[in-house]
Design an enzyme around this catalytic site. Sequence first.
Site, PDB file in Angstrom:
ATOM      1  N   THR A 189      46.080 -21.057  20.737  1.00 39.14           N
ATOM      2  CA  THR A 189      44.890 -20.315  20.153  1.00 39.14           C
ATOM      3  C   THR A 189      44.900 -20.744  18.656  1.00 39.14           C
ATOM      4  OG1 THR A 189      46.407 -18.516  20.149  1.00 39.14           O
ATOM      5  CG2 THR A 189      44.823 -18.354  21.893  1.00 39.14           C
ATOM      6  N   LYS A 244      56.130 -28.012  22.898  1.00 42.20           N
ATOM      7  CA  LYS A 244      55.166 -28.038  21.776  1.00 42.20           C
ATOM      8  C   LYS A 244      55.469 -29.299  20.908  1.00 42.20           C
ATOM      9  CE  LYS A 244      54.662 -22.793  21.681  1.00 42.20           C
ATOM     10  NZ  LYS A 244      53.295 -22.700  22.075  1.00 42.20           N
ATOM     11  N   LYS A 278      41.932 -21.459  15.870  1.00 41.27           N
ATOM     12  CA  LYS A 278      41.799 -20.816  14.483  1.00 41.27           C
ATOM     13  C   LYS A 278      41.551 -22.056  13.385  1.00 41.27           C
ATOM     14  CE  LYS A 278      44.635 -17.045  16.172  1.00 41.27           C
ATOM     15  NZ  LYS A 278      46.007 -16.697  16.588  1.00 41.27           N
ATOM     16  N   ARG A 335      55.275 -20.968  17.663  1.00 38.53           N
ATOM     17  CA  ARG A 335      56.643 -20.859  18.315  1.00 38.53           C
ATOM     18  C   ARG A 335      57.403 -22.166  18.350  1.00 38.53           C
ATOM     19  NH1 ARG A 335      58.831 -15.441  19.488  1.00 38.53           N
ATOM     20  NH2 ARG A 335      60.714 -16.682  19.796  1.00 38.53           N
TER      21      ARG A 335
HETATM   22  C1  LIG Z   1      60.622 -14.167  28.297  1.00 36.83           C
HETATM   23  C2  LIG Z   1      59.483 -13.954  29.069  1.00 36.83           C
HETATM   24  C3  LIG Z   1      58.097 -14.441  28.421  1.00 36.83           C
HETATM   25  C4  LIG Z   1      57.817 -15.410  29.151  1.00 36.83           C
HETATM   26  C5  LIG Z   1      56.195 -15.800  28.670  1.00 36.83           C
HETATM   27  C6  LIG Z   1      55.955 -15.236  27.509  1.00 36.83           C
HETATM   28  C7  LIG Z   1      54.207 -15.566  27.024  1.00 36.83           C
HETATM   29  C8  LIG Z   1      53.651 -15.589  28.309  1.00 36.83           C
HETATM   30  C9  LIG Z   1      54.384 -16.810  26.382  1.00 36.83           C
HETATM   31  C10 LIG Z   1      53.178 -16.994  25.363  1.00 36.83           C
HETATM   32  O1  LIG Z   1      53.015 -16.262  24.539  1.00 36.83           O
HETATM   33  N1  LIG Z   1      52.213 -17.915  26.177  1.00 36.83           N
HETATM   34  C11 LIG Z   1      51.304 -18.147  25.290  1.00 36.83           C
HETATM   35  O2  LIG Z   1      50.143 -17.411  25.704  1.00 36.83           O
HETATM   36  C12 LIG Z   1      48.992 -17.908  24.929  1.00 36.83           C
HETATM   37  C13 LIG Z   1      47.670 -17.068  25.059  1.00 36.83           C
HETATM   38  O3  LIG Z   1      47.179 -17.147  26.522  1.00 36.83           O
HETATM   39  C14 LIG Z   1      48.360 -19.169  25.257  1.00 36.83           C
HETATM   40  O4  LIG Z   1      47.395 -19.874  24.319  1.00 36.83           O
HETATM   41  C15 LIG Z   1      49.618 -20.090  25.065  1.00 36.83           C
HETATM   42  O5  LIG Z   1      49.380 -21.731  25.257  1.00 36.83           O
HETATM   43  C16 LIG Z   1      50.826 -19.795  25.745  1.00 36.83           C
HETATM   44  O6  LIG Z   1      52.041 -20.772  25.438  1.00 36.83           O
HETATM   45  C17 LIG Z   1      56.627 -14.272  27.173  1.00 36.83           C
HETATM   46  C18 LIG Z   1      57.809 -13.730  27.387  1.00 36.83           C
END
Ligand SMILES: CCc1ccc([C@H](C)CC(=O)N[C@@H]2O[C@H](CO)[C@@H](O)[C@H](O)[C@H]2O)cc1
Length: 816
Positions: free
Chosen positions: A665, A561, A669, A556
Amino acid sequence: LAAVPVEGPPLTVDGFVEAFLQELHFGQGVQLDRSTVNDQYLALARTVMHYMMAEWLETGRRRRAEPTKMIGYLSAEYLLGRQLGNALLATELTEVAEEGLATLGIDLATLRSQEIEPGLGNGGLGRLAACFIDSLAVMDVPCIAYGIRYEYGIFRQTFFNNRQLEVPDNWLRLGSPWEFPHPERAVQVDFGGHTERTSDENGREHVQWVPSWNVQGIPYHYMVPGYDNKAVNTLRLWSAQATDAFNLQIFNSGDHAEAVRSQTFAENISKVLYPEDSTPQGRELRLQQQYFFVACSLHDYIEHTLPADFDLRKLPDQIIWQLNDTHPVIAIPELMRILVDVKGFEWAEAWDITKRCFAYTCHTLLPEALEVWPVDVIGRLLPRHLEIIFRINEDFLIEVRERFPGDELRVRRMSIIAEHPERAVRMAYLASVAATKINGVAALHSELLRDKVLPDFSEMWPDKFTNVTNGVTPRRFLRLANPKLSELITEVLGDERWVTDLDRLSGLEAYADDASFREKFRQVKAANKTRLFELLKRRDGIDVAPDNMLDVMVKRLHEYKRQSLKLLHIVHLYESVVSGRRDISDIVPRTFVFGAKAAPGYHMAKETIFLINSVAEKINSDSRMQGRLAVVFPANYNVTLAERLIPAADLSEQISLAGKEASGTGNMKFALNGALTIGTDDGANVEIRKLVGDDHFFLFGMSEPEVAELGARGYVPSSFYEQNEDLRRAVDLLGSGEFTGSNRDAASTVVNDLLWNDRFMALADFQSYVEAQARVDAAYADTEAWTRSAILNVARTGFFSSDRSMRDYLDRIWLR
Ligand SMILES: CCc1ccc([C@H](C)CC(=O)N[C@@H]2O[C@H](CO)[C@@H](O)[C@H](O)[C@H]2O)cc1
């Protein structure tokens, strides 16, 4: 009724063809010669499911017969990817289907590309959930996963004038063969209204929630097949519908829109996935979504799955609910409401049950990503739940005062209810108070969670905190995505047991010194590149020079990042050539590949995408680069594209500012598919580097403590600009209008932010990054050594299987 045994069709080509034609004729209602590709795809999908059905039903029967402790996985997102390939693998039908369809003149690959992937997630968190439920099925662990069946998943990204455009993802438009709707198991979910207190004859107070509106939750069941183990778990996704969808009186009165208003209103709840993956917008509809699927799931489990006379005091022995980040945390007050208001338990007994039923995984380090819900929003939508949260907080703060007498500052800091800037419920705190275990998703992340994000809670309950480093499923991201490498691995290891026991990859270690194996390994990478380039040509009309190093950054779009740092490196290389300071022949031929969606409301992220595309356009059309420097940015990065990109990559970009990426992750991969990593000591990069060894990982940049120190000292990005000529030249060229059709302003948003704000210190890490990239160039020039390192990356990263992650959850959290 008798349990009539279910037999799947015979696992033979004839058996398959007969079942397929059966499905085409009687399921799809078409004859072969008049069938469309979509007809054939839908018929194939259902045929494959016939082969899984017997195992699904048998697994269900086994689960009911010997009720061992269940895992209830609650996630607002599941980034599943295409289902057909994985289902063919799980049923060992791939070759049979290929051959069978060929006898009918149908190409399996064509049908596979007909499938629209269910994009029911944003990124890391959603994909992790999909990898985890795959592993639990492969390990035959009883798990029921619950989520939301969004009608529209993550938007489809297109580019117009180098800018991201979002197109609604109507993924269901051509049918969705992988789901089984069960309207007969609908659950009513209440919202709004108020609460009333009554006291019974023995003076005990009862609280009645009087909701003002409700919707129906319809479950859609999806198979989650294991691998070679005859187990199939279930994913249950909820879809919202109006309780009374159509009002005939109003319709007959001619107000047609009003007649269906409640349906439209209700459907909205599961209409679309929120495309943010870090900064919650605090929209009430999102809270409706969260409560909707949580309420459906708890009701479904307690009322439809547990035996009718089940003693709920034993609930914690029967199931553990894993909370995938804060999004499902409203489940905690919902279980309390069910136990106290519906089942009549005393508060203390209900709390004792509840606090042994949940575990919480945190997936972020960004303070702004931690969800907080204003008290008035929760109060309006879920008045009873707010009361329960207040009561949980009261009891909790009494405990804090007992443990830390007189420390009112701590009490204020730890309160689930924040007082400033507005009264709001801190969902991460509510989770921390109620959960048996709290885990981060990589060793460094879990440390920072303890020390920096939830320090007060780890001081109060040190034993609650643990770590489970993320993992990825080797079925999809190695066996399916990289069949040629899988073949080579199986050839030298002698069998396919590595697919379910990834530590066996260590058997490749010895072959790193085998020149003929290295040659075969290179041929696999080259073939994967060719396959990718054909796809990019077909899909995006992009031509890629075949022999360039493939330097890939896919994730993303987010400032932490640091896609902007990657861009600065590219502009630095370009500038060094066009300024005559370096000759293009000195540049190791590279193709830079980006893949990234930006949350629609995230302005800086969208400006970064614009700039990357503008730089790409300029460089790719500059004949002086002779294709030795190229930038490609295929639109709509998703799981399907990742499955083609990752096996073809040489270099994996994991360049976040240390202390910001919880785990990552994608990094896992890439390493498992023989790409070398250039990265900071952030998230799981730290563990990847430890396992593959410093010689096979390009480390650069500040460590987390150094970042903290620079931040504390006061970071002045422009000072790095002034002191570094390469950096200055790159930043100046980026902002000069050179890439934006001499419109300097078009680049100014990103450039000015880098110069005067640069929250994620891209300028501070620039020099170290460029030096590491020079080391990459030198290493890549030594083909044998590079291949050896790539093989060692594969051999040493079996640890990053999501099967291992599941074993850790079972050992450290679920079976405690
Ligand atoms: C809008 C609210 C919101 C906040 C945080 C999130 C997620 C927690 C963000 C996310 O995808 N975090 C990612 O999670 C992965 C799985 O554990 C990690 O490998 C990534 O480092 C992390 O950014 C989604 C929606």
